[in-house]
Design a protein around this motif. Structure first.
Motif, PDB file in Angstrom:
ATOM      1  N   GLU A 159      35.123  65.371  23.757  1.00 55.51           N
ATOM      2  CA  GLU A 159      33.733  64.765  23.707  1.00 55.51           C
ATOM      3  C   GLU A 159      32.915  65.567  22.758  1.00 55.51           C
ATOM      4  OE1 GLU A 159      31.293  64.078  26.708  1.00 55.51           O
ATOM      5  OE2 GLU A 159      32.317  62.615  27.782  1.00 55.51           O
ATOM      6  N   ASN A 160      32.993  66.797  22.678  1.00 52.74           N
ATOM      7  CA  ASN A 160      32.215  67.518  21.549  1.00 52.74           C
ATOM      8  C   ASN A 160      32.435  66.797  20.196  1.00 52.74           C
ATOM      9  OD1 ASN A 160      30.596  69.433  22.316  1.00 52.74           O
ATOM     10  ND2 ASN A 160      32.202  70.948  22.921  1.00 52.74           N
ATOM     11  N   PHE A 181      29.705  61.258  15.585  1.00 50.55           N
ATOM     12  CA  PHE A 181      28.933  60.174  15.514  1.00 50.55           C
ATOM     13  C   PHE A 181      27.495  60.615  15.131  1.00 50.55           C
ATOM     14  CE2 PHE A 181      31.945  57.879  18.046  1.00 50.55           C
ATOM     15  CZ  PHE A 181      31.887  56.835  17.389  1.00 50.55           C
ATOM     16  N   VAL A 182      27.150  61.811  15.322  1.00 49.47           N
ATOM     17  CA  VAL A 182      25.792  62.332  15.069  1.00 49.47           C
ATOM     18  C   VAL A 182      25.908  62.951  13.473  1.00 49.47           C
ATOM     19  CG1 VAL A 182      23.957  63.790  15.658  1.00 49.47           C
ATOM     20  CG2 VAL A 182      25.294  62.415  17.284  1.00 49.47           C
ATOM     21  N   TYR A 225      24.647  56.099  19.591  1.00 50.57           N
ATOM     22  CA  TYR A 225      25.759  55.967  20.066  1.00 50.57           C
ATOM     23  C   TYR A 225      26.181  57.271  20.588  1.00 50.57           C
ATOM     24  CZ  TYR A 225      30.484  54.634  21.542  1.00 50.57           C
ATOM     25  OH  TYR A 225      31.481  54.205  22.276  1.00 50.57           O
ATOM     26  N   GLY A 226      26.206  58.239  19.720  1.00 53.59           N
ATOM     27  CA  GLY A 226      26.613  59.655  19.883  1.00 53.59           C
ATOM     28  C   GLY A 226      25.742  60.202  20.843  1.00 53.59           C
ATOM     29  N   PHE A 227      24.386  60.214  20.860  1.00 56.58           N
ATOM     30  CA  PHE A 227      23.416  60.699  21.536  1.00 56.58           C
ATOM     31  C   PHE A 227      23.572  60.013  23.127  1.00 56.58           C
ATOM     32  CE2 PHE A 227      20.459  61.824  17.789  1.00 56.58           C
ATOM     33  CZ  PHE A 227      20.844  63.014  18.162  1.00 56.58           C
ATOM     34  N   ARG A 248      26.362  58.495  24.430  1.00 59.42           N
ATOM     35  CA  ARG A 248      27.662  58.405  25.221  1.00 59.42           C
ATOM     36  C   ARG A 248      28.289  59.710  25.201  1.00 59.42           C
ATOM     37  NH1 ARG A 248      26.887  54.494  27.523  1.00 59.42           N
ATOM     38  NH2 ARG A 248      28.405  52.639  27.794  1.00 59.42           N
ATOM     39  N   PHE A 249      28.032  60.654  24.307  1.00 61.05           N
ATOM     40  CA  PHE A 249      29.044  61.903  24.417  1.00 61.05           C
ATOM     41  C   PHE A 249      27.835  63.047  25.036  1.00 61.05           C
ATOM     42  CE2 PHE A 249      30.683  59.251  21.186  1.00 61.05           C
ATOM     43  CZ  PHE A 249      31.888  59.153  21.773  1.00 61.05           C
ATOM     44  N   LYS A 250      28.626  63.977  25.552  1.00 59.71           N
ATOM     45  CA  LYS A 250      27.778  65.371  25.943  1.00 59.71           C
ATOM     46  C   LYS A 250      28.208  66.376  25.086  1.00 59.71           C
ATOM     47  CE  LYS A 250      26.905  64.854  30.723  1.00 59.71           C
ATOM     48  NZ  LYS A 250      27.697  64.204  31.720  1.00 59.71           N
ATOM     49  N   PHE A 251      27.416  66.741  24.115  1.00 56.53           N
ATOM     50  CA  PHE A 251      27.884  67.921  23.261  1.00 56.53           C
ATOM     51  C   PHE A 251      26.975  68.950  23.333  1.00 56.53           C
ATOM     52  CE2 PHE A 251      25.332  66.151  19.870  1.00 56.53           C
ATOM     53  CZ  PHE A 251      25.358  64.726  20.147  1.00 56.53           C
TER      54      PHE A 251
END
Lengths: 302, 304
Positions: free
Chosen positions: A16-17, A23-24, B111-113, B115-118
């Motif tokens: 996930e990381n 994407f960011v 999308y990143g913000f 859907r994903f937990k980072f």
């Protein structure tokens, strides 16, 4: 068993990381290149005096630029006050007005497309040069009219409608009314996006709520206060914050204009940066204040 | 018998009352809408009317709204003064370039913000929102110096490049819009694809982007409109041959006379004709996409 689960979980986690960062990533690059560096540079600038403009040689002066903004600069503090007062008056008016228009537009009416285009026009015309060119001739018309009205007032003729107004309610109130009318026009022009956002929000309210209320014999008035308003409260918050951000960071804001004229046009980089920072911090506090107040009214479904 | 009749009459009466109440309500609604839209349309009508006038008509007090003879001379002067096609090309490069950049970078970030937990996700999203609030003059001088060092002055790059990295004009807002939209989608969409063995990149490009087309349209319209009308960045970076449409209006306006009308307005007909020419493409675009745009705003989930 436990270990396998944990390993799986951590693998999932790192996956996930990884994808999150992937994407960011463009935004992070942008943040480093076009945001953090200029931001830090402007903090440094706000604490220094430029001794050589062409090679950007700086001399550290401490809080001098900030102190000067409040103590020496004669225009900055009044402009700041003007902009703050203006936004505190205009935000509620913009929000109420755009909600009102959105409710009207949300009814089953003909020519929906035409009205939607009409109310979005200010956004299309923008606040840019186009608008100021048109406004240039419009404003001169109104000032001319105002001057004429003032003339008729001094001559104590009551034929003009404004004179009639003065006769009815007295001059101070007539003047106040005039100011309100001018503000209303301003406000109408600020609310294009807000109307669209409210329209979107109104359409997400389930029709069944209104049907249930109808069965219980609720009037339109009650329906508004009991259903529409609580359901749109989050959007009201969003719109209030958006209106403030839009107004306070817009190029037409008096303070922003002044910051630009000091920092860019007169090349006083240090004082210009300090002024911009003060404006930014005050704007942030204002918006946070409004946000915290409005958040208390949000109704959460339990 | 009488009872039945009275019930019938009562019924009819109720219907009449109901409908008359409805018509009255409708009349009020339409009156208000027309009245308000007049305030919005007035400047546009004013601009169109006066841009087609001859000078002698402007000074004629009997003709504020009516035009007896249509005058296209203002438009030919405006067309030539603006160097219309060339400036339009410049405008289109800047507007479409930055809009494309915004759609790509902001949809990815959103999308990143969503859907994903980072690590650092929330703080990064906060910064993205905060970037909206920063007044432009704050970053103007440092960015100006930075772009000068990179040798990008007089090119379109200082405006277009930040848009490809989620910044530029109101980049944070588009990230917010995309995030809201992707958050409102059920996760099952991706899960099915994941089981089929799709990579995340493919899921994003082949599944998420097509679903998000309404949001893309909203971002497209907003980004186009704001870049089209912006003069702050163009005035800072563009010069000479690369000037955009809106930037040229003041120069054209000062080259043509301003006439004081019978009503005391100072009207520059050529400048008004310029304005019409500059915003015409925008109005056409919006008119075409108006319906989808509104749907897009609904689906974007701005309400939540």
């Amino acid at each position: 068993m436990e270990k396998v689960k944990k390993a799986k979980k951590s693998k999932l986690r790192s996956n996930e990381n990884k994808w999150g960062y992937f994407f960011v990533a463009p935004w992070i690059i942008g943040f480093l290149a076009f945001f953090s560096y200029p931001l830090i540079f402007s903090i440094v600038l706000s604490f220094s005096r430029v001794t050589d403009l062409s090679s950007i040689k700086l001399e550290f002066v401490g809080w001098e630029n900030y102190a000067n903004a409040f103590l020496r600069d004669e225009r900055f503090v009044p402009l700041l006050g003007e902009s703050t007062l203006d936004i505190l008056i205009k935000t509620p008016v913009v929000v109420v007005f755009s909600l009102f228009i959105a409710i009207l537009l949300n009814r089953n009416i003909r020519l929906k497309g035409f009205f939607r285009v009409a109310f979005f026009l200010p956004v299309l015309l923008g606040t840019g040069i186009v608008m100021s060119t048109i406004e240039g001739s419009l404003v001169s018309t109104t000032t001319q009219m105002a001057a004429q009205a003032a003339e008729t007032l001094t001559e104590e003729t009551t034929q003009a409608s404004s004179g009639f107004l003065v006769m009815l309610v007295g001059r101070p109130i007539a003047n106040a009314l005039q100011t309100i009318l001018n503000t209303v026009t301003d406000v109408l022009w600020m609310s294009g996006i807000q109307i669209v956002i409210f329209l979107g929000a109104l359409q997400t309210i389930p029709e069944s709520y209104y049907e249930a209320a109808y069965c219980d014999g609720a009037s339109e008035w009650e329906k508004f206060w009991k259903i529409t308003l609580p359901m749109t409260m989050p959007t009201i918050l969003l719109n209030a914050v958006y209106t403030m951000i839009d107004y306070l960071s817009s190029m037409d804001n008096v303070v922003v204009e002044y910051c630009r004229s000091v920092g860019f046009d007169s090349r006083l980089l240090g004082p210009g940066s300090a002024l911009s920072w003060i404006h930014f911090l005050i704007s942030g506090v204002l918006i946070l204040f409004v946000f915290l107040i409005l958040r208390r009214f949000i109704y959460y479904e339990t | 018998m009488t009872e039945r009749l009275s019930a019938k009459t009562r019924n009819r009466l109720a219907t009449v009352r109901k409908y008359s109440g409805k018509t009255l309500g409708n009349i009020i609604v339409y009156t208000l809408l027309i009245e308000f839209s007049f305030v919005f349309l007035y400047p546009l009508v004013y601009m169109l009317m006066n841009s087609f006038k001859y000078d002698y008509e402007i000074v004629d007090a009997t003709k504020q709204w009516i035009i007896t003879k249509i005058n296209f001379n203002n438009y030919t002067a405006a067309w030539r003064g603006l160097d219309y096609l060339h400036s339009l090309k410049n405008t289109l490069i800047v507007v479409l370039g930055s809009t494309l950049g915004h759609i790509l970078s902001c949809s990815m970030a959103g999308y990143g913000f969503a859907r994903f937990k980072f690590k650092g996700r929330n703080i990064m999203f906060m910064i993205a929102m905060l970037s909206l609030l920063i007044p432009a003059p704050l970053l103007l001088m440092p960015l100006y110096i930075q772009f000068a060092k990179m040798g990008m002055h007089g090119t379109f790059l200082p405006i277009i490049l930040p848009a490809f990295f989620g910044f530029g004009l109101k980049g944070g807002l588009y990230i917010f819009l995309f995030r809201q939209f992707f958050k409102s989608l059920p996760v099952s969409y991706e899960e099915a694809a994941k089981i089929e063995g799709c990579s995340m990149v493919r899921i994003y490009a082949r599944i998420m982007m097509p679903i998000a087309r309404t949001t893309i349209l909203v971002v497209f319209i907003l980004s186009c409109v704001w870049h089209w009308n912006d003069y702050f960045e163009p005035n800072t970076y563009l010069e000479g041959d690369t000037l955009m449409l809106a930037q040229k209006i003041p120069a054209v306006a000062s080259a043509h006379p301003t006439i004081t009308s019978a009503f005391g307005a100072r009207i520059n007909m050529v400048a008004l004709a310029c304005c019409t020419l500059v915003i015409l493409p925008l109005i056409i675009i919006y008119f075409i996409f108006q319906k989808q745009f509104m749907q897009g705003v609904e689906f974007t989930g701005l309400a939540n």
